[in-house]
Scaffold this active site. Sequence first.
Site, short mmCIF file in Angstrom:
data_model
loop_
_atom_site.label_atom_id
_atom_site.label_comp_id
_atom_site.label_asym_id
_atom_site.label_seq_id
_atom_site.Cartn_x
_atom_site.Cartn_y
_atom_site.Cartn_z
N HIS A 166 0.86 -1.18 0.00
CA HIS A 166 0.00 0.00 0.00
C HIS A 166 0.89 1.23 0.00
CE1 HIS A 166 -2.94 -2.98 1.57
NE2 HIS A 166 -3.70 -2.34 0.72
N HIS A 187 -2.54 -7.46 -5.52
CA HIS A 187 -2.53 -8.44 -4.45
C HIS A 187 -3.94 -8.86 -4.09
CE1 HIS A 187 -2.73 -4.48 -2.48
NE2 HIS A 187 -3.41 -5.09 -1.52
N HIS A 247 -7.32 -8.61 3.93
CA HIS A 247 -6.45 -9.47 3.13
C HIS A 247 -6.40 -10.85 3.75
CE1 HIS A 247 -5.03 -5.31 2.59
NE2 HIS A 247 -4.87 -5.69 1.34
N CYS A 277 -13.25 -4.83 4.91
CA CYS A 277 -12.31 -5.24 3.86
C CYS A 277 -11.06 -5.79 4.54
CB CYS A 277 -11.90 -4.05 3.01
SG CYS A 277 -13.25 -3.24 2.15
N GLU A 292 -12.73 -6.51 13.50
CA GLU A 292 -13.07 -5.11 13.25
C GLU A 292 -14.41 -4.69 13.84
OE1 GLU A 292 -12.63 -3.73 9.23
OE2 GLU A 292 -10.73 -4.80 8.97
N GLU A 323 -4.23 1.70 -4.14
CA GLU A 323 -4.84 0.40 -3.82
C GLU A 323 -4.93 -0.34 -5.15
OE1 GLU A 323 -5.89 -1.26 -1.21
OE2 GLU A 323 -6.66 0.09 0.31
N TRP A 362 -13.55 1.58 -4.19
CA TRP A 362 -13.90 0.18 -4.45
C TRP A 362 -15.38 -0.06 -4.20
CZ3 TRP A 362 -10.55 1.77 -0.64
CH2 TRP A 362 -10.97 1.62 0.68
N TYR A 412 -9.80 -3.91 -8.77
CA TYR A 412 -9.81 -2.46 -8.96
C TYR A 412 -8.42 -1.88 -8.68
CZ TYR A 412 -9.60 -1.68 -3.96
OH TYR A 412 -9.18 -1.67 -2.66
N GLU A 457 -6.05 -4.17 -6.08
CA GLU A 457 -6.46 -5.43 -5.46
C GLU A 457 -7.34 -6.29 -6.36
OE1 GLU A 457 -6.27 -4.07 -0.81
OE2 GLU A 457 -8.23 -4.10 -1.75
#
Length: 187
Positions: free
Chosen positions: A19, A26, A63, A61, A81, A108, A155, A98, A110
């Site tokens: 980032h 990724h 990873h 969101c 979260e 970003e 996104w 995106y 991803e």
Amino acid sequence: MLVDGDGNALGTAPKTSVHGHETPLHLAFSSYVFDHEGRVLLTRRADHKITWPGVWTNSCCGHPLPGEPPERAVLRRLSYELGLRAEHADLMLPTFAYRAVMGNGIVEHELCPVYRVTVDAPVTPNPEEVGEVLWMPWKEFVEGVRRGLLAISPWCREQVPLLAELGADPMTWPPAPDTALPPAARV
């Protein structure tokens, strides 16, 4: 997990290196949490986040960890979260991708499968991740996004029209099979 344009794994890199101004493609995920009234849970990203701080977006969101199925990553991050426990996440947009650039040049980039999660539990936002939460009727949210009335993450702005194409009622959207995920996400 770094991926090529076809979604094949290329290796891994620390989150801090994916980032920045030179962000490689990724693997990530986005999720939309709904209650049984069909309201979507929106979150405002914590003000100290590196990407899009203080911006309203979809529910959660993140990873996947190397070797972690995206669905499991969704459930892990929802717990961390938002304090939400969910049984499963339904795959909706298996190959969404995106690239977005912030005003300061941070990128970003991803490959970001999108999931739907349904809960009936109170939300407990983690202030390290979430500044604020808001439940909104899905139809109202979609209309606000389409008309440009809501300031949301880039996104999310791209995902909402694609989700709306699945039907007016999020509870009736047909899940995609896991086999539709990019190769790197099929764990």
